[in-house]
Design a protein around this motif. Structure first.
Motif, PDB file in Angstrom:
ATOM      1  N   CYS A  86      -8.945  12.534 -27.901  1.00  0.00           N
ATOM      2  CA  CYS A  86      -9.618  11.883 -26.917  1.00  0.00           C
ATOM      3  C   CYS A  86      -9.400  10.790 -26.609  1.00  0.00           C
ATOM      4  N   LEU A  87      -8.582  10.835 -25.467  1.00  0.00           N
ATOM      5  CA  LEU A  87      -8.143   9.649 -24.885  1.00  0.00           C
ATOM      6  C   LEU A  87      -9.010   9.098 -23.853  1.00  0.00           C
ATOM      7  N   GLN A  88      -8.540   7.463 -23.414  1.00  0.00           N
ATOM      8  CA  GLN A  88      -9.820   6.750 -22.780  1.00  0.00           C
ATOM      9  C   GLN A  88      -8.682   6.333 -21.843  1.00  0.00           C
ATOM     10  N   HIS A  89      -9.026   6.600 -20.306  1.00  0.00           N
ATOM     11  CA  HIS A  89      -8.402   6.167 -19.445  1.00  0.00           C
ATOM     12  C   HIS A  89      -8.946   5.372 -18.465  1.00  0.00           C
ATOM     13  N   GLU A  90      -7.760   3.952 -18.514  1.00  0.00           N
ATOM     14  CA  GLU A  90      -7.955   3.020 -17.679  1.00  0.00           C
ATOM     15  C   GLU A  90      -6.727   2.605 -16.845  1.00  0.00           C
ATOM     16  N   PHE A  91      -6.704   2.507 -15.697  1.00  0.00           N
ATOM     17  CA  PHE A  91      -4.979   2.654 -15.246  1.00  0.00           C
ATOM     18  C   PHE A  91      -4.448   1.197 -15.774  1.00  0.00           C
ATOM     19  N   GLY A  92      -5.081   0.210 -16.004  1.00  0.00           N
ATOM     20  CA  GLY A  92      -4.654  -1.077 -15.956  1.00  0.00           C
ATOM     21  C   GLY A  92      -3.871  -1.175 -17.643  1.00  0.00           C
ATOM     22  N   ILE A  93      -4.413  -0.201 -18.641  1.00  0.00           N
ATOM     23  CA  ILE A  93      -3.876  -0.330 -19.770  1.00  0.00           C
ATOM     24  C   ILE A  93      -2.857   0.204 -20.542  1.00  0.00           C
ATOM     25  N   PHE A  94      -2.315   0.717 -19.358  1.00  0.00           N
ATOM     26  CA  PHE A  94      -0.947   1.813 -19.716  1.00  0.00           C
ATOM     27  C   PHE A  94       0.311   1.523 -18.734  1.00  0.00           C
ATOM     28  N   GLY A  95       1.409   1.279 -19.676  1.00  0.00           N
ATOM     29  CA  GLY A  95       2.316   0.522 -18.859  1.00  0.00           C
ATOM     30  C   GLY A  95       2.528   1.909 -17.573  1.00  0.00           C
TER      31      GLY A  95
END
Length: 761
Positions: A86-95
């Protein structure tokens, strides 16, 4: 389908200070409470070389800028046999640009992914759109927390409606209480409290609320505005506390220092709930409409608080129909008027509280976890159907006419008057390696399968030579079957392995039940009974499984043989006990490693459980077969049998090569046995996908079968197919083809296992 057992949440985690961390932690805890045997963990994103004292629930962390760690995390999740990610996606948390590094992880996962989108942009950049569309493509389900998110996903990102789930932000299940007790505890007795909480940043609109306070104080002099929350870590890193200082200076200029309280704290949930409980009105004066999710709004609404908010997307939906008050963006005057009106109208405030609390009961974390679990189950079902059963040619259709013609030319060319040769050089029989009872027992199984209605049986002489080989292999002195014979018809050993003995018993059992010759059926039953006693002491799990498959047939032909029934239960109990000793949540198998003919073990238990009406055998067989299929399915969806290079390795993911036809045949038979046990049509679809392996649905996209001759290549190397076409390979393919042809003939009612049993499957 077995219940979900292992779920991983990818996102931020407490004690990292952000809303995604709070949400991921709360979701993981709620899911873990959904079932007694459910195991959950978090794969935590770690930002900008920071370090956090993560709790035990964090199984792995990823440095957001390290591609290698994303790849390593995928390997960790695959090896851990997680049912769902279950992926929690927010643009700013991944490189990477627009957070593109997360794609390196997702593209390598073998299990279904359910992605929660915390932001859905209406006007994405080209990079953001590309990343979002790729994430949606790789996700079995996409979760948003507002209907606006569904609308944007459909219209802008071209996500199909059936893939989208709207699940409200979870909230703690907190009682509906008056604020007085909490006010007294926190030092705000006799004050009218307005609250905002969350990480402080310019987008939150705190300036608007500060500017609204003078007008509120004119009508409610006891009002106090409490701003609870630390400054956003990114803001602190870039600017220090300059922003907080500017807000405090604004308060001083307005002369309202006694009515605005800044609490620079990142509080735990229990403390946070106390603060929410003590407020009279909650306010979210955010400045941006494109706010898809607000945990602060959800929490306050869930505690039954009157809310005044700007009309960002989440608030517009949650506070509709009188459940809260909406004011224009940046409108200090309107905000002050609405807050003052609520603070001076107790009946209205109380009615709004009750409406909010009642409406929020479906949002408690318990209810939210239930909805996520349903989404996970649906994702798993859809993923398995999509992934394992790749589009197959008409030649392997499950219904209608014959699956494919049963061409026996190459098989017959591999036989002489002694029996079936072991090996071939390309398609030419290789006399140098002679014969073995393993392959001739398989040939006898094929002869029995060809006695089914709709097939063309082998001639009497052809079947007889395989039976004669088995008879000649029996060594009454050792009470074992010999295995290897030279081309000069000289035995190369006095006794073969336990596995070859068990496989020969299997063939004899089937012959006793299905052979066209009554005399040969009697011969097979007599030799089976004579050779069975040796099997009672077997230690090889495969030998036990082969013997159980033989007993399944023999006991149907000789139902009064009490000794056979006793040995059948003893062998099945031994397999179940072996599973109990070895099994862990990560390794659901009978041994510490995987070898050949793996699927025959669960098949044998399922068949034995059906015949003896022993649910423990069936359950163990289904559980291990489902686990095995997770290992034998490539990330791109095709069947990938356990490779020979990994034989003997302990508790490691199987190697991909060399791949052999015997594994596909065993898997098809096991899946169809599972279908007869639980009636789940998915097993038929999986079997068809596995059968496609023979026709190019494999790692090399190479067809192994020559449909005109019925020959089958010996397997797949990493770079090519093995061009030799030996006895084991051709019989394995023809046995698999016979299984699929039986299934196709069951079109009386193709979803009914009873129909398949009726034609002898």
């Amino acid at each position: 389908m077995t219940p979900l057992r292992r779920i991983a949440v990818i996102g931020n985690s407490l004690p990292r200070r952000c809303g995604i961390a709070t949400f991921s932690t709360d979701l993981q805890r709620a899911i873990s409470n959904s079932g007694p045997n459910l195991q959950t963990c978090i794969v935590a994103m770690t930002d900008h070389d920071q370090t956090y004292d993560y709790p035990a629930s964090v199984a792995l962390q990823i440095k957001d800028g390290s591609i290698e760690e994303y790849v390593g995390a995928a390997a960790f999740l695959n090896a851990g046999r997680f049912d769902i990610v279950c992926l929690q996606h927010e643009f700013g948390i991944f490189g990477g640009e627009a957070g593109a590094h997360i794609l390196e992880l997702l593209s390598r996962l073998t299990m279904p992914v359910v992605t929660t989108l915390h932001t859905v942009l209406a006007a994405p950049t080209a990079a953001q759109r590309a990343v979002m569309e790729r994430i949606a493509e790789m996700s079995s389900k996409v979760v948003v927390m507002a209907n606006k998110g569904r609308e944007l996903l459909r219209d802008i990102y071209r996500v199909s409606d059936e893939k989208i789930e709207v699940i409200a932000h979870g909230i703690p299940d907190f009682p509906f209480v008056a604020p007085d007790a909490a006010k007294a505890k926190l030092g705000f007795s006799n004050r009218s409290v307005i609250l905002t909480f969350g990480l402080l940043s310019p987008s939150k609109g705190i300036e608007v609320m500060i500017d609204a306070m003078p007008s509120i104080l004119q009508r409610r002099p006891d009002a106090v505005y409490v701003v609870l929350g630390a400054t956003h870590p990114n803001l602190v890193r870039d600017q220090g506390e300059a922003y907080r200082g500017s807000l405090m200076e604004r308060v001083r200029k307005l002369g309202i220092e006694d009515h605005v309280v800044f609490l620079d704290r990142f509080v735990d949930q229990a403390t946070l709930l106390e603060f929410i409980s003590m407020c009279d009105v909650y306010v979210t004066p955010y400045l941006n409409e494109a706010q898809m999710t607000s945990g602060t709004l959800a929490y306050s609404f869930g505690l039954g608080k009157p809310v005044v908010s700007t009309p960002y997307w989440h608030a517009r939906e949650l506070l509709a129909d009188g459940r809260g008050v909406l004011v224009a963006f940046g409108d200090a005057t309107g905000t002050g008027n609405e807050l003052a009106g609520l603070l001076t109208d107790s009946p209205r405030r109380q009615a709004m509280r009750e409406r909010a609390y009642a409406a929020s009961r479906s949002m408690t974390w318990e209810r939210t976890a239930e909805r996520y679990m349903t989404a996970f189950e649906n994702a798993r079902q859809g993923h398995r159907l999509k992934v394992i059963a790749r589009a197959a040619p008409d030649a392997i259709a499950l219904h209608g006419h014959a699956v494919a013609d049963m061409q026996l030319g190459h098989f017959l060319s591999m036989c002489d008057d002694t029996g079936l040769f072991q090996h071939a050089v390309h398609s030419v029989p290789d006399r140098a390696h002679g014969y073995c009872v393993d392959d001739n027992a398989r040939a006898l199984l094929l002869a029995c399968a060809l006695n089914e209605p709709g097939e063309h049986p082998l001639s009497e002489s052809q079947t007889g030579r395989f039976a004669a080989f088995v008879q000649h292999a029996w060594n009454p002195d050792t009470r074992r079957f010999r295995n290897f014979m030279g081309f000069n018809r000289t035995w190369l050993e006095d006794e073969g392995s336990e596995d070859s003995h068990g496989r020969t018993l299997w063939a004899l059992g089937e012959c006793a039940r299905k052979d066209a010759s009554r005399s040969r059926r009697r011969w097979a039953a007599a030799l089976f009974a004579e050779a069975l006693s040796t099997a009672a002491a077997f230690r090889s799990p495969r030998a036990m499984a082969f013997t159980l498959l033989g007993l399944d047939a023999y006991c149907a032909a000789a139902p009064d043989d009490q000794r056979a029934r006793e040995i059948r239960h003893s062998l099945a109990d031994t397999l179940v006990s072996a599973l109990a000793l070895v099994e862990t949540p990560d390794w659901v198998w009978f041994e510490g490693g995987l070898a050949y003919d793996n699927a025959r073990l669960p098949q044998a238990l399922i068949a034995t459980g059906l015949a003896t009406q022993t649910s423990a055998y069936v359950d163990a067989g289904l559980r291990t077969l489902r686990w095995l299929m997770t290992l034998q399915t490539a990330s791109t969806g095709h069947f990938r049998p356990v490779g020979t290079t990994s034989f003997g390795e302990l508790r490691k993911p199987p190697g991909a090569f060399d791949q052999q036809p015997v594994e596909a045949t065993a898997t098809i038979a096991a899946c169809l046995t599972a279908w007869r046990a639980d009636g789940d049509a998915e097993w038929k679809v999986i079997a068809a996908g596995v059968f496609f392996w023979f026709f190019g649905g494999n790692d090399l996209s190479v067809a192994l079968v020559d449909s005109e001759t019925g020959s089958c290549r010996d397997g797949l190397h990493p770079d090519r197919a093995n061009e030799n076409r030996g006895g084991e390979s051709v019989v394995s393919y023809l046995l698999a083809l016979a299984e699929m042809r039986q299934l196709a003939r069951a079109n009386i009612n193709p979803t009914n296992p009873v129909a398949l049993r009726a034609i002898g499957a």
